[in-house]
Design an enzyme around this catalytic site. Structure first.
Site, PDB file in Angstrom:
ATOM      1  N   LYS A 200       5.507  12.013  -5.726  1.00  0.00           N
ATOM      2  CA  LYS A 200       4.676  12.048  -4.508  1.00  0.00           C
ATOM      3  C   LYS A 200       5.533  12.321  -3.264  1.00  0.00           C
ATOM      4  O   LYS A 200       5.241  13.200  -2.455  1.00  0.00           O
ATOM      5  CB  LYS A 200       3.928  10.712  -4.374  1.00  0.00           C
ATOM      6  N   PHE A 245       1.881  27.218   3.042  1.00  0.00           N
ATOM      7  CA  PHE A 245       2.697  26.384   3.943  1.00  0.00           C
ATOM      8  C   PHE A 245       3.750  27.200   4.677  1.00  0.00           C
ATOM      9  O   PHE A 245       4.838  26.718   4.943  1.00  0.00           O
ATOM     10  CB  PHE A 245       3.314  25.195   3.183  1.00  0.00           C
ATOM     11  N   CYS A 256       0.184  11.347   6.412  1.00  0.00           N
ATOM     12  CA  CYS A 256       1.047  11.412   5.230  1.00  0.00           C
ATOM     13  C   CYS A 256       2.407  12.047   5.481  1.00  0.00           C
ATOM     14  O   CYS A 256       3.434  11.397   5.294  1.00  0.00           O
ATOM     15  CB  CYS A 256       0.329  12.149   4.104  1.00  0.00           C
TER      16      CYS A 256
HETATM   17  N1  LIG Z   1      -5.101  10.145   3.749  1.00  0.00           N
HETATM   18  C1  LIG Z   1      -4.559  11.030   2.914  1.00  0.00           C
HETATM   19  O1  LIG Z   1      -4.740  12.255   3.051  1.00  0.00           O
HETATM   20  C2  LIG Z   1      -3.720  10.571   1.755  1.00  0.00           C
HETATM   21  C3  LIG Z   1      -3.428  11.463   0.720  1.00  0.00           C
HETATM   22  C4  LIG Z   1      -2.646  11.027  -0.355  1.00  0.00           C
HETATM   23  C5  LIG Z   1      -2.156   9.720  -0.356  1.00  0.00           C
HETATM   24  N2  LIG Z   1      -2.430   8.884   0.679  1.00  0.00           N
HETATM   25  C6  LIG Z   1      -1.905   7.513   0.623  1.00  0.00           C
HETATM   26  O2  LIG Z   1      -2.976   6.663   0.220  1.00  0.00           O
HETATM   27  C7  LIG Z   1      -2.886   5.401   0.889  1.00  0.00           C
HETATM   28  C8  LIG Z   1      -4.172   5.132   1.661  1.00  0.00           C
HETATM   29  O3  LIG Z   1      -4.286   6.109   2.688  1.00  0.00           O
HETATM   30  P1  LIG Z   1      -5.636   6.270   3.528  1.00  0.00           P
HETATM   31  O4  LIG Z   1      -5.430   7.438   4.411  1.00  0.00           O
HETATM   32  O5  LIG Z   1      -6.804   6.238   2.605  1.00  0.00           O
HETATM   33  O6  LIG Z   1      -5.600   4.921   4.387  1.00  0.00           O
HETATM   34  P2  LIG Z   1      -6.773   4.330   5.303  1.00  0.00           P
HETATM   35  O7  LIG Z   1      -6.086   3.636   6.413  1.00  0.00           O
HETATM   36  O8  LIG Z   1      -7.774   5.384   5.601  1.00  0.00           O
HETATM   37  O9  LIG Z   1      -7.505   3.262   4.359  1.00  0.00           O
HETATM   38  C9  LIG Z   1      -6.905   2.101   3.879  1.00  0.00           C
HETATM   39  C10 LIG Z   1      -7.998   1.045   3.751  1.00  0.00           C
HETATM   40  O10 LIG Z   1      -7.452  -0.082   3.062  1.00  0.00           O
HETATM   41  C11 LIG Z   1      -8.019  -1.256   3.629  1.00  0.00           C
HETATM   42  N3  LIG Z   1      -7.182  -2.403   3.269  1.00  0.00           N
HETATM   43  C12 LIG Z   1      -5.951  -2.725   3.730  1.00  0.00           C
HETATM   44  N4  LIG Z   1      -5.479  -3.807   3.081  1.00  0.00           N
HETATM   45  C13 LIG Z   1      -6.425  -4.158   2.174  1.00  0.00           C
HETATM   46  C14 LIG Z   1      -6.512  -5.176   1.186  1.00  0.00           C
HETATM   47  N5  LIG Z   1      -5.513  -6.041   0.981  1.00  0.00           N
HETATM   48  N6  LIG Z   1      -7.631  -5.253   0.435  1.00  0.00           N
HETATM   49  C15 LIG Z   1      -8.636  -4.370   0.616  1.00  0.00           C
HETATM   50  N7  LIG Z   1      -8.617  -3.381   1.536  1.00  0.00           N
HETATM   51  C16 LIG Z   1      -7.507  -3.276   2.293  1.00  0.00           C
HETATM   52  C17 LIG Z   1      -8.081  -0.955   5.115  1.00  0.00           C
HETATM   53  O11 LIG Z   1      -9.007  -1.797   5.765  1.00  0.00           O
HETATM   54  C18 LIG Z   1      -8.504   0.515   5.101  1.00  0.00           C
HETATM   55  O12 LIG Z   1      -9.905   0.648   5.137  1.00  0.00           O
HETATM   56  C19 LIG Z   1      -1.631   5.473   1.753  1.00  0.00           C
HETATM   57  O13 LIG Z   1      -0.549   4.950   1.042  1.00  0.00           O
HETATM   58  C20 LIG Z   1      -1.447   6.967   1.947  1.00  0.00           C
HETATM   59  O14 LIG Z   1      -0.098   7.301   2.186  1.00  0.00           O
HETATM   60  C21 LIG Z   1      -3.214   9.273   1.733  1.00  0.00           C
END
Ligand SMILES: NC(=O)c1ccc[n+]([C@@H]2O[C@H](COP(=O)([O-])OP(=O)(O)OC[C@H]3O[C@@H](n4cnc5c(N)ncnc54)[C@H](O)[C@@H]3O)[C@@H](O)[C@H]2O)c1
Length: 434
Positions: A200, A245, A256
């Site tokens: 990743k 890209f 990210c």
């Molecule tokens: N956004 C992207 O495009 C993307 C793509 C690939 C990977 N990721 C990775 O995925 C992960 C999540 O990213 P995201 O953008 O969805 O984040 P986000 O901030 O949109 O969502 C995270 C959610 O988790 C909740 N949360 C936090 N702690 C919690 C707990 N203990 N129990 C239950 N809920 C909890 C928060 O309230 C929030 O709603 C990150 O590690 C990110 O790096 C994100």
């Protein structure tokens, strides 16, 4: 079909929930943010992601939303951890939400598989497994299953993934998790936990490197008179390089790339390795966002105080409301520091931006933002900006300067209308055909 729990109902969690339901699984999506769960239970969607509302509505009978961890955790065999892992001030990944999710695990004998979709530093899975063993949770197996979706096209990215990566110490557990993706036609790479975690980071760091590379080429193009759009086209025709890209612009942002590149640099540093290349990738990206200021000054004069600058697009990319680490945030901040009057417009990201950057005036439309502006910066290449009525814009702007931060406007047409239009690494010129 299996019953799944998705922990964290953000961009990744909600898309995972919707797509896994679409694949036929029953699931419960849990978030500690009660307001978010209330919105979801009332039929709303707390984020903007094309197609997500429709997919959740179509599978609503298979998805339950709750803010109760004990109910969510105890009702499923597979627990997908999709919580946020934001950067700390030191640039490391903040894993507090991962540990919070683990603290909520029920101390029962249920046969759970804990699957981390969140992006976590290499070695995290090992630490989690050691902690689970210490707590006597031997009934819980661990899998790293990093997510590669892109906001704005997240549903298609999930359902038509390039690959699914499953990192597990036990082949039997890896097989069961891979089976959850049956129905998605793509290679499934099974490996160890640490390698899955590294895939990743290495993927995002490589893509960010490509962007910073083409941005540096663009800057050299500006100094030498070449056109980066043609240069990128010529490079991309080489199948070893590929066309993706290689769009020069005013830097990458989002939740990210910036944090993952910085976290990989820290992971390397914490392990005693100095990742020189990533330092340059990060620095180039930061400078790239700021180069816009120099371009504005070249046309408006050194004094930006009192000048009105319209920012078209605030989200870090089109089709999302996410403004985390967006170029617009740095740009707005720098312009405000210069004393400029900044007017921003975005089709969906204004509410998020308002919370992050006070001091900006927010407009209800592109034309409202352009009204009376001395210059306009196209920050995000939303489709609606591609066919703006520039003749009308000419009538209502105070001065006619356009900085095309994404190289998507027809510079020749704008110039013909009387605008001064500057892209990134480009100049209005005709391409020579052989
Ligand atoms: N956004 C992207 O495009 C993307 C793509 C690939 C990977 N990721 C990775 O995925 C992960 C999540 O990213 P995201 O953008 O969805 O984040 P986000 O901030 O949109 O969502 C995270 C959610 O988790 C909740 N949360 C936090 N702690 C919690 C707990 N203990 N129990 C239950 N809920 C909890 C928060 O309230 C929030 O709603 C990150 O590690 C990110 O790096 C994100």
């Amino acid at each position: 079909m299996s019953r799944l729990t998705v922990v964290g109902a953000g961009y990744v969690g909600l898309v995972t929930a919707a797509c896994m339901a679409e694949l036929g699984h029953d699931l419960v999506a849990m978030d500690l943010d009660e307001a978010k769960i209330r919105t979801l239970n009332q039929g709303g969607i707390p984020i903007y992601e094309p197609g997500l509302a429709e997919l959740i509505a179509a599978n609503r009978q298979r998805i339950e939303f709750t803010s109760d961890p004990s109910h969510a955790y105890s009702s499923s065999e597979f627990l997908f951890i999709c919580v946020d892992t934001p950067p700390t001030p030191s640039g490391d990944a903040d894993l507090s939400r991962i540990w919070q999710a683990i603290d909520n695990l029920p101390p029962d004998e249920g046969n759970h598989v804990l699957i981390t979709k969140s992006t976590v530093p290499v070695g995290t899975g090992g630490h989690v497994q050691a902690e689970l063993a210490q707590r006597g949770y031997s009934h819980i197996a661990y899998v790293s299953n990093p997510e590669f979706l892109r906001e704005g096209s997240a549903i298609a990215d999930f359902m038509h993934a390039d690959r699914v990566v499953v990192g597990a110490d036990k082949p039997e557990v890896a097989r069961r998790v891979a089976e959850l993706y049956a129905g998605i036609d793509c290679p499934v790479l099974t490996t160890d936990v640490a390698s899955a975690e590294m895939i990743k980071y290495a993927s995002n760091a490589f893509l960010a490197t490509k962007i910073s590379f083409i941005n540096e080429i663009a800057n050299v193009c500006e100094a030498t008179g070449a056109d980066v759009k043609v240069v990128a086209e010529g490079m991309g025709l080489d199948h070893r390089i590929g066309p993706h890209f290689l769009q020069a612009g005013i830097g990458y942002g989002g939740s990210c790339f910036p944090k993952d590149v910085s976290a990989l640099k820290q992971i390397a540093g914490n392990s005693g390795y100095h990742f020189q290349l990533l330092n340059a990738v990060i620095e180039v990206n930061e400078l790239q966002k700021r180069r816009v200021i120099g371009k504005l000054k070249r046309h408006l004069g050194d004094e930006l105080r009192g000048k009105q600058i319209a920012l078209l697009g605030l989200a870090f990319k089109p089709n999302t409301d996410d403004i985390r680490q967006a170029s617009s945030v740095v740009l707005a901040g720098r312009l405000l520091a210069e004393g400029a009057h900044v007017v921003g417009y975005d089709p969906v990201a204004i509410d998020n931006m308002r919370e992050t950057v006070p001091g900006v005036e927010y407009a209800a439309s592109s034309m409202d933002a352009l009204q009376g502006s001395d210059a306009c910066v196209l920050v995000t290449e939303w489709e609606e900006f591609l066919d703006l009525d520039w003749a009308q814009a000419k009538e209502i702007m105070a001065q006619h300067i356009v900085v095309d931060g994404r190289n998507v406007l027809d510079a020749a047409a704008l110039t013909a209308l009387g605008f001064t239009c500057e892209g990134v690494g480009t100049r209005p010129r005709r391409r020579h055909h052989a």
